[in-house]
Design an enzyme around this catalytic site. Structure first.
Site, PDB file in Angstrom:
ATOM      1  CD  GLU A 191      30.444  42.040  41.834  1.00  0.00           C
ATOM      2  OE1 GLU A 191      29.804  43.014  42.232  1.00  0.00           O
ATOM      3  OE2 GLU A 191      31.643  41.873  42.074  1.00  0.00           O
ATOM      4  CB  CYS A 214      36.322  39.635  33.520  1.00  0.00           C
ATOM      5  SG  CYS A 214      37.052  38.998  35.028  1.00  0.00           S
ATOM      6  CB  CYS A 245      36.887  32.182  45.912  1.00  0.00           C
ATOM      7  SG  CYS A 245      38.326  31.177  45.459  1.00  0.00           S
ATOM      8  CB  CYS A 254      44.009  34.841  47.949  1.00  0.00           C
ATOM      9  SG  CYS A 254      44.244  33.333  46.979  1.00  0.00           S
ATOM     10  CB  CYS A 297      41.281  37.938  46.578  1.00  0.00           C
ATOM     11  SG  CYS A 297      39.899  37.571  45.483  1.00  0.00           S
ATOM     12  CB  CYS A 323      42.309  42.318  39.367  1.00  0.00           C
ATOM     13  SG  CYS A 323      42.607  42.299  37.628  1.00  0.00           S
TER      14      CYS A 323
END
Ligand code: SAH
Ligand code: SF4
Length: 362
Positions: free
Chosen positions: A96, A109, A116, A120, A123, A336
């Site tokens: 994205e 962004c 990933c 975390c 997220c 975010c």
């Protein structure tokens, strides 16, 4: 090329540097390279649209310079001021990109990886696991596509805050930084790499010629809590991270910022603010507070507006420089930590949960 394309992937149009494009043009006259370069980087055109080139050459280049990104979906929010794309890459991986218009600037962004591996828990990208690194061209093309969309409201800023950990994909990310600077003409001051705190990567960044901004996602200023929220802290704890940040500031002269997602009753208490201020102040770091955005796999909610304001006040009372980040794109899951290639109706050809080894820093 400034960095390799992962095995098995086609080389896409923005993966080639000038020398590689020159080789591709073969016996064509030298000025063709300028026409092609200008077409790709100034006119933001695909090979078929570069009408300064002869039709036969255009036809050949259409086959040899495939696009890296195919638009899967495009959503808009904030009255059209935020645009999010879900792109399908050449092997079916999904990523994205978010374009945000503000009165005085437009920021894109970009993603540096599909998924990933840093784990975390709060997220959405971390929750989907690691798929693969993006190539330099796939990162650059996100900026090109956003700039095409932005038109007169030119993209002035690029933040590496989309999906993935940019410093775990160092070579290709840096290749993209150089291209975005050199070919698309954005100033290094307007480029920001956000990292979860990969110390070797921060040290390497400090040695680069182009001084880009560094944002570190901190979220906790004591090792016990940070070990829990941000697992890479177990490898590079806070003291080592501070040393690397100090080194980066001294070498580049750039300001450092810390990102802190405020999680209710977890890292939003007055003592958290005091510890955070004590950590940030000696580094002269700017603090960006982000109220935690909701994600499917994390139960704890974000801090209330009252708690966010109190936390900011407490930081300021201890001498810190603080901004509360306005949340953009929540209604289109573009805020975010909400980026996640999760369209259930889109078959994902590449396995989305390949494991972490392949995702660790080069
Ligand atoms: N991997 C890099 C860059 C991408 S994440 C990094 O972690 O810095 C971009 C930012 O979004 C980071 O600051 C990250 O901590 C933050 N973030 C992740 N999940 C979030 C959530 N649910 N709510 C608010 N911010 C979040
Ligand atoms: Fe990866 Fe950054 Fe999300 Fe952590 S916050 S899982 S490092 S994208």
């Amino acid at each position: 090329m400034s960095s390799a394309t992962p095995a098995g992937l086609p080389v896409t149009r923005y993966d080639h540097d000038r020398a590689a494009l020159g080789r591709l043009l073969g016996d064509e006259p030298d000025y063709r390279i300028d026409q092609l370069w200008q077409g790709l980087y100034e006119d933001l055109a695909g090979p078929a649209e570069i009408t300064t080139l002869p039709a036969v050459l255009r036809d050949r280049l259409v086959g040899e310079l495939p696009a890296g990104l195919t638009e899967e979906t495009r959503s808009t929010g904030d009255d059209g001021e935020t645009v999010k794309w879900l792109w399908r890459l050449t092997d079916g991986a999904l990523v994205e990109t978010v374009l945000m218009h503000y009165a005085e600037r437009s920021t894109v962004c970009v993603s540096s990886q599909s998924g990933c591996a840093m784990g975390c828990g709060f997220c959405a990208t971390g929750q989907m696991g690691f798929d693969r690194h993006l190539t330099t061209g796939e990162i650059v093309e996100q900026v090109v596509r956003a700039q095409r969309e932005a038109g007169e409201r030119r993209v002035s800023n690029v933040v590496f805050m989309g999906m993935g950990e940019p410093l775990a994909n160092y070579e290709r990310t840096w290749g993209a930084v150089e291209r975005i600077h050199g070919a698309l003409g954005l100033s290094a001051r307007h480029l920001t790499i956000s990292t979860v705190g990969l110390v070797p990567g921060i040290r390497r960044l400090a040695e680069e010629q182009l001084p880009v901004n560094l944002a570190v996602s901190l979220h906790a200023a004591d090792d016990d809590l940070r070990d829990e929220l941000v697992p890479v802290n177990r490898r590079w704890p806070l003291a080592e991270l501070a040393d690397a940040c100090r080194h980066h500031i001294r070498s580049t002269g750039r300001r450092l910022s810390f990102e802190w997602a405020l999680i209710h009753d977890t890292n939003d208490r007055p003592e958290d603010a005091r510890r955070f201020a004590a950590y940030a102040r000696p580094l002269g770091a700017h603090i960006n507070l982000i109220p935690l955005n909701p994600t499917p796999g994390w139960p704890t909610r974000g801090s209330s507006p009252r708690r966010v304001a109190d936390f900011a006040d407490e930081l300021r009372a201890h001498g810190a420089n603080v901004t509360v980040r306005h949340t953009r794109g929540t209604e289109i899951d573009a805020a975010c930590g909400q980026l996640r290639a999760d369209r259930m109706d889109v078959p994902v050809e590449a396995p989305v949960r390949r494991q972490a080894a392949a995702a660790l820093p080069d």
